[in-house]
Scaffold this motif. Structure first.
Motif, PDB file in Angstrom:
ATOM      1  N   GLY A 110       0.907  -1.229   0.093  1.00  0.00           N
ATOM      2  CA  GLY A 110      -0.106  -0.135   0.226  1.00  0.00           C
ATOM      3  C   GLY A 110       0.762   1.182   0.158  1.00  0.00           C
ATOM      4  O   GLY A 110       0.165   2.511  -0.272  1.00  0.00           O
ATOM      5  N   ARG A 111       2.222   1.144   0.101  1.00  0.00           N
ATOM      6  CA  ARG A 111       2.805   2.373   0.048  1.00  0.00           C
ATOM      7  C   ARG A 111       3.037   3.210  -1.387  1.00  0.00           C
ATOM      8  O   ARG A 111       3.177   2.449  -2.436  1.00  0.00           O
ATOM      9  N   THR A 112       3.002   4.451  -1.327  1.00  0.00           N
ATOM     10  CA  THR A 112       3.415   5.164  -2.746  1.00  0.00           C
ATOM     11  C   THR A 112       4.350   6.172  -2.485  1.00  0.00           C
ATOM     12  O   THR A 112       4.606   6.569  -1.145  1.00  0.00           O
ATOM     13  N   PHE A 113       4.929   6.754  -3.651  1.00  0.00           N
ATOM     14  CA  PHE A 113       6.105   7.692  -3.479  1.00  0.00           C
ATOM     15  C   PHE A 113       5.922   8.543  -4.287  1.00  0.00           C
ATOM     16  O   PHE A 113       5.337   8.609  -5.450  1.00  0.00           O
ATOM     17  N   ASP A 114       6.749   9.676  -4.252  1.00  0.00           N
ATOM     18  CA  ASP A 114       6.631  10.773  -5.144  1.00  0.00           C
ATOM     19  C   ASP A 114       7.818  10.585  -6.429  1.00  0.00           C
ATOM     20  O   ASP A 114       7.385  11.136  -7.415  1.00  0.00           O
ATOM     21  N   ALA A 115       8.657   9.841  -6.286  1.00  0.00           N
ATOM     22  CA  ALA A 115       9.597   9.713  -7.179  1.00  0.00           C
ATOM     23  C   ALA A 115      10.088   8.100  -6.944  1.00  0.00           C
ATOM     24  O   ALA A 115      10.119   7.725  -5.921  1.00  0.00           O
ATOM     25  N   ALA A 131       8.313  -1.237 -15.303  1.00  0.00           N
ATOM     26  CA  ALA A 131       7.842   0.099 -15.553  1.00  0.00           C
ATOM     27  C   ALA A 131       6.208   0.072 -14.982  1.00  0.00           C
ATOM     28  O   ALA A 131       5.723   0.967 -14.556  1.00  0.00           O
ATOM     29  N   VAL A 132       5.420  -1.177 -15.124  1.00  0.00           N
ATOM     30  CA  VAL A 132       4.264  -1.404 -14.653  1.00  0.00           C
ATOM     31  C   VAL A 132       4.154  -1.281 -13.006  1.00  0.00           C
ATOM     32  O   VAL A 132       3.257  -0.505 -12.669  1.00  0.00           O
ATOM     33  N   LYS A 133       5.109  -1.666 -12.393  1.00  0.00           N
ATOM     34  CA  LYS A 133       5.203  -1.794 -10.923  1.00  0.00           C
ATOM     35  C   LYS A 133       5.370  -0.057 -10.515  1.00  0.00           C
ATOM     36  O   LYS A 133       4.967   0.310  -9.564  1.00  0.00           O
ATOM     37  N   ALA A 134       6.326   0.280 -11.214  1.00  0.00           N
ATOM     38  CA  ALA A 134       6.802   1.848 -10.791  1.00  0.00           C
ATOM     39  C   ALA A 134       5.482   2.616 -11.009  1.00  0.00           C
ATOM     40  O   ALA A 134       5.154   3.450  -9.958  1.00  0.00           O
ATOM     41  N   ALA A 135       4.715   2.536 -11.911  1.00  0.00           N
ATOM     42  CA  ALA A 135       3.320   3.249 -12.094  1.00  0.00           C
ATOM     43  C   ALA A 135       2.541   3.125 -10.976  1.00  0.00           C
ATOM     44  O   ALA A 135       1.675   3.900 -10.300  1.00  0.00           O
ATOM     45  N   HIS A 136       2.616   1.687 -10.306  1.00  0.00           N
ATOM     46  CA  HIS A 136       1.633   1.095  -9.462  1.00  0.00           C
ATOM     47  C   HIS A 136       1.868   1.991  -8.046  1.00  0.00           C
ATOM     48  O   HIS A 136       1.012   2.201  -7.219  1.00  0.00           O
TER      49      HIS A 136
END
Length: 275
Positions: A110-115, A131-136
């Motif tokens: 559930g964690r998200t990031f700004d970069a 790339a898909v996971k980075a978008a997620h």
């Protein structure tokens, strides 16, 4: 030098991320890696942050934390992901929070990031799944930034290295490469990274950035860095010694030092601004 290394059984040149034995060989001497490897241009760090919505950064393949510490120094909170526990331990000892996993297997919970950044490491990540996971894990309008150095020493140093490598490790998959590889090859690799980002349809149009700079090396400084590169991390000590002797002699003939022209390339894109 960002290369596309191989292992046995030999993966396709388009799939360097499958060469796990080499990908996880750099921790054999984490301290040397951290001391010898160069950092990244401050202008690159500032540009990434200027195009990100906040200071929370995920560093994919963080290694010993070279890039992460630069982002921490300008006020970012950084979480590192690193598959090699030896590298992770080194980075933790210097103040970086690190979780041991490949990016593909890592659980964000559930964690998200700004970069999301990947410094000299994205070629070890599946380019589609990555790339898909980075978008997620990126927040809306968060930035994915993939970057790394192109560094080829002058011909007077590169040619003796290549010749010594062929003699010392004739069966290595790294043999057969030219002594110096043109910048165009590396730029093409970053174009492919950008293409895979575009194919997710979860980012705005990718951009490619370039930063040129120089760094001077003494004989000892360059011989300290060379064993941290992918083609040498798995050689026997006697093989490595023969190569370093040849390169050291070449640098001695140049007066004991030389200047390296570096190019740092980046492929970067902003996640579309939807929740």
């Amino acid at each position: 030098m960002p290369t596309l290394p191989r292992e046995q059984p030999e993966p396709s040149p388009a799939e360097p991320h499958k060469a796990r034995q080499i990908a996880e060989s750099f921790g054999a001497d984490a301290q040397r890696y951290d001391q010898a490897r160069p950092g990244y241009p401050d202008t690159l760090v500032r540009r990434i942050l200027a195009g990100s919505p906040g200071p929370d950064v995920l560093d994919v393949g963080c290694g010993t934390g070279i890039a992460a510490r630069q982002f921490q120094a300008v006020g970012c909170t950084v979480l590192g992901i690193e598959p090699d526990a030896r590298m992770a331990d080194f980075a933790r000892a210097r103040g970086l929070q690190v979780e041991v996993a490949t990016f593909e297997a890592w659980q964000p919970v559930g964690r998200t990031f700004d970069a999301v950044i990947a410094a000299q490491s994205w070629h070890w990540v599946d380019p589609v799944a990555g790339a898909v996971k980075a978008a997620h894990v990126l927040r809306p309008e968060g930035r994915l930034a993939i970057f790394g150095h192109v560094y080829e020493p002058p011909t007077e140093v590169a040619e003796p290295f290549a010749a010594a490598y062929r003699r010392a490790a004739p069966d290595s998959p790294f043999n057969g490469q030219p002594a110096r590889r043109p910048l165009d090859l590396y730029q093409a690799a970053y174009t492919k990274f950008a293409d895979k980002i575009r194919e997710t349809e979860q980012f705005n149009a990718p951009e490619q950035w370039r930063f040129d700079w120089k760094q001077s090396y003494t004989r000892d400084q360059w011989l300290d860095l060379l064993p941290t590169t992918g083609g040498l991390t798995q050689l026997r000590p006697d093989q490595l010694a023969r190569i370093l002797d040849a390169v050291g002699s070449a640098i001695d003939s140049l007066g004991g030092r030389f200047t390296m022209s570096y190019t740092t390339l980046a492929a970067t894109a902003v996640r579309v601004g939807t929740s």
